[in-house]
Each structure stands twice: as C-alpha cells, then as structure tokens.
Design an enzyme around this catalytic site. Structure first.
Site, PDB file in Angstrom:
ATOM      1  N   TYR A 135      67.102  22.942  27.023  1.00 44.79           N
ATOM      2  CA  TYR A 135      67.388  24.047  27.949  1.00 44.79           C
ATOM      3  C   TYR A 135      68.112  23.503  29.159  1.00 44.79           C
ATOM      4  CZ  TYR A 135      65.935  28.802  27.094  1.00 44.79           C
ATOM      5  OH  TYR A 135      65.911  30.086  26.670  1.00 44.79           O
ATOM      6  N   GLU A 194      69.733  25.619  31.998  1.00 37.23           N
ATOM      7  CA  GLU A 194      70.251  26.633  32.926  1.00 37.23           C
ATOM      8  C   GLU A 194      70.834  25.973  34.159  1.00 37.23           C
ATOM      9  OE1 GLU A 194      67.291  29.606  33.734  1.00 37.23           O
ATOM     10  OE2 GLU A 194      67.372  30.379  31.686  1.00 37.23           O
ATOM     11  N   THR A 251      87.947  33.064  23.279  1.00 36.03           N
ATOM     12  CA  THR A 251      86.952  32.505  22.380  1.00 36.03           C
ATOM     13  C   THR A 251      87.460  31.125  21.972  1.00 36.03           C
ATOM     14  OG1 THR A 251      88.021  33.609  20.519  1.00 36.03           O
ATOM     15  CG2 THR A 251      86.082  34.695  21.464  1.00 36.03           C
ATOM     16  N   LYS A 278      88.975  30.790  17.082  1.00 34.24           N
ATOM     17  CA  LYS A 278      90.054  31.410  16.297  1.00 34.24           C
ATOM     18  C   LYS A 278      91.154  30.369  16.079  1.00 34.24           C
ATOM     19  CE  LYS A 278      88.818  36.107  17.684  1.00 34.24           C
ATOM     20  NZ  LYS A 278      88.022  36.130  18.936  1.00 34.24           N
ATOM     21  N   ARG A 317      81.944  28.824  17.280  1.00 43.03           N
ATOM     22  CA  ARG A 317      81.913  30.178  17.835  1.00 43.03           C
ATOM     23  C   ARG A 317      81.382  30.098  19.259  1.00 43.03           C
ATOM     24  NH1 ARG A 317      83.040  33.323  13.533  1.00 43.03           N
ATOM     25  NH2 ARG A 317      83.058  35.142  14.884  1.00 43.03           N
TER      26      ARG A 317
END
Ligand code: DSN
Length: 422
Positions: A56, A58, A228, A231, A237
C-alpha cells in the site's frame, strides 16, 4: 500450448488456469484488430505480476502515508521520470487506475459540478468521459458536444470554435476513441485560449504514435495530456496525466486524495517498463509501421468497395461504415469473430442505427504490427474482412471457418509478444 507456464496457478486453481491458457491460445491464433488493444512484451507482463502488488502506498514518492516505501518510491519515480522524458512534459502522474478515472481527476482539478464542459460526442468518435450524457461526466457537469462534418467526416474547427465561444466551457477535451485522422492540437489550443477554457488532449489511442513520432504531440499546445498506457503505447492497463508545472499540484491532488486511494504499484512497474521500451529506436519503427499498415489496409479496403469514415486514416484506426454492404456492424463483427478476426462494432457519425446495433465496425493495426505483420499482408487482411462480411450476409459458416484456418495459418509464422510459442 501447456498451462505449465503458470504452474502455481495450475496447482491452486486449475479451472482459472484453463481460462488463462485458453485466452493465450485465442490471442495467438486470432487476428486482433481492436484498435485499443495490443500485445504487451514479456517484460511488461512480468513487471505487472510482481510482489509490488503486496504494498500500500497512498501518497507520492517521498510523501507517503505508509512506511516501507524504499523500493516502491524508486519504481514510481522511475516511471514518472521516463514519462517526462518520453513525452517532454514538466510533470507526470502515473497513478490513475485507467483512462476514465484519469479524466475524472481532470474534472475534479479544474471544474465544479454543474459547470459546462465540452468534448466530442460519443457517436462522432469521442469518449464517454468527455461529457457524454450517460457518463458521470455528462450528468455531474453540463456537457456540450461537437462532432464531425457530415460531408467530410472530419472535425469542423470553425464549428468547434463557434460552440466554444457560445458556451465558454471550463474544460475542452480533444481526442477520442474512433478518430481516424490527425488531431490539430494547435487549432484546439487557439480555440481554448479564446474561450478561456482548460484544454485537455485525451491521447489514449495515439500515445504510442506520439511517443514514436508518428503523430504530432499535443505537448506545448494543451494544459493537460491524459492517456491510458495499454493501447498503442503497449503497456499494462493503466493511465497517466501529464501537464505543465503550473497544473502539477491540482492534478496530483485530484488523483490522490481526491479520487483514488493506493496506487497499483505492480501496474506502475509495468508502465515504467513500457515507457523504457517506448524510448528505444525499435519503438519508432513500430509506431511508423502501425500507421503504414493502417494506411495500406485502408487502401485495400477501399479497393474492395468499402466505405471508410473520412475516406481513410492518418493513424492506427479505421472506421468502416457497412451500410452499403447491407450488413449491420454487430452482425459483421460477430461473423468476423467466427472467422478468427476480432473487431468491435461501432457507431459511425450520424448513424441512424442504435449504439448497441450500429452501422459500422472499428478496426486498427497496433496488435498485428506488434506481431510483425507488414504492409504486404494488408491486402490479405482486407480480403479476409471482405469475404467474412459477404459470408455474414449469406450466413455462410463454412466460408467463415475457411477464413479462420487461413488466419491461424498466417499468424503461426508471427508469434505474438508475451505469449507462449505454440
Ligand atoms: N477507450 C475505449 C476504446 O477505444 O476501446 C474504451 O473506453
């Protein structure tokens, strides 16, 4: 192909392992023409499946709310530096989970609910998150939409300017999901400046072409670049927001803590690897080959009598209007799927049919280019598409099966990156 490529998965969950293996075979044996898809490298796949998953984080490098970030900070800082270097931007945020959250963060940074925002209409080639009604961006904000000219299929920049000056939107989005032509970022910049709007280039589809020098860059013209990473850029992703220094704080605050919690560190690692790959000379060759293949495919399809929106393509994408062939897009897409050619059905500008049963199909060349197919193969691809559309009209299943065999036969000579060799 054997599932032993994933031995732990096979031992723990054979059912799930069998689906992954089946997908590997499907991706190996079919011609994937969905323009927003690609094949990531084995290195990107490995980076995306690491123990970075377990952490984690953050916050941002050097400013986290959790300890134990010694390595995670390095990974994220590396991805950020590589994004800045590749695209020539002051600031990059690599944490957005995907394109829609990235765009939502832009709204959070620059607009208040109820403000007017402007983007290209979804049926004209825009994206849901550019203020289209069924998206939160079109219900929490007042979306006004521009389109393309009915005669040319091209963006009418005078009409965009008129709308912007009438509506004075807080944010203008340029870019989209079904745009076969070069976007004139300078023209959008002068419109946004006149209207007093923040200009966002959503380059999700063309980011890899920009990185490889095969499409002009919006950097220097726009306030924010949203993309993104999966592609044409050929990463995992995910998404990135890039901007000038003056907007850096607003963008970072909007992504975290405004919209998201902990970043997906394994994805950040995959993005870092993809950005490294995109900085290599071979990526320039790939990006130009994507465009050359799309142009050659468009020519071959025109020669087969197909109608292409805007008459062709400048980038990786071709939008085919099948009205004159008498086959709805969905029927054609499903027949092509049975023929081993994977596309998506798509609305065409001014489509009289419904979005779930539209007149067109959308195709593109990133995946086949990543496999090494070249312009010499495009007449064959056009021929398969033409035969499959005709077979769809006649419900000729044997014809579709014959094409499927031809597709698999050709592709067996072009192993896909990241997939086991059969
Ligand atoms: N970006 C879209 C596509 O082009 O497939 C999906 O949102």
């Amino acid at each position: 192909m054997s599932a032993s490529r994933h031995p732990a998965l096979l031992a723990t969950d054979p059912e799930l392992a069998s689906y992954v293996t089946a997908e590997e075979s499907l991706q190996a044996q079919t011609l994937r023409l969905i323009p927003s898809e690609n094949y990531v490298s084995a290195a990107v796949l490995e980076a995306s499946g690491t123990v970075l998953q377990n952490k984690y984080s953050e916050g941002y490098p050097g400013r986290r709310y959790y300890e134990g970030q010694q390595n995670i900070d390095r990974v994220e800082a590396l991805a950020v530096e590589r994004a800045k270097g590749l695209f020539g931007v002051d600031h990059a945020n690599v944490q957005p989970y995907s394109g829609s959250p990235a765009n939502l963060a832009v709204y959070l940074a620059f607009a208040k609910p109820g403000d007017t925002v402007m983007g290209m209409a979804l049926p004209m080639g825009g994206h849901l998150t550019h203020g289209w009604g069924v998206s939160a961006t079109g219900s929490w904000f007042r979306g006004v939409q521009y389109g393309v000219s009915a005669e040319t299929g091209l963006i009418d920049y005078d009409a965009v300017r008129e709308l912007a000056l009438t509506e004075r939107p807080k944010i203008i989005f340029c870019g989209g999901t079904a745009l076969p032509r070069t976007i004139d970022f300078a023209a959008f910049a002068s419109i946004a400046q006149e209207a007093g709007s923040i200009l966002v280039a959503d380059v999700a589809h063309i980011a890899g072409l920009i990185a490889g020098g095969a499409h002009p860059s919006p950097v220097g013209h726009v306030d924010v670049v949203s993309t993104t990473t999966h592609k044409t850029l050929r990463g995992p992703r995910g998404a990135m927001l890039m901007c000038r220094e003056e907007h850096a704080k607003a963008i970072d605050k909007a992504v975290f803590p405004g919209l998201q919690g902990g970043p997906h560190n394994q994805t950040t690692a995959g993005i870092a690897v993809a950005l490294h790959e995109a900085a290599q000379p071979s990526f320039v060759t790939y990006a130009h080959a994507v465009v050359a293949n799309a142009k050659a495919l468009a020519q071959a399809l025109l020669a087969k009598g197909f109608d292409l929106v805007s008459g062709g393509t400048d980038n990786h994408l071709i939008l085919m209007d099948l009205t004159s062939r008498g086959v709805p897009g969905k029927v054609a897409a499903k027949a092509l799927d049975r023929a081993g050619i994977v596309v998506n059905y798509n609305t065409v500008p001014f489509d009289p049919r419904k979005p779930f049963d539209p007149s067109g199909i959308r195709i593109g060349t990133p995946s086949l280019t990543s496999r090494g197919l070249g312009v010499e193969h495009m007449p064959t691809v056009a021929d398969w598409i033409s035969r499959a559309v005709d077979a769809a009209a006649k419900s000729d299943e044997p014809a579709l099966s014959a094409i499927r065999a031809e597709v698999a036969d050709l592709l067996s000579a072009f192993p896909a990156p990241g997939l086991p060799v059969a």
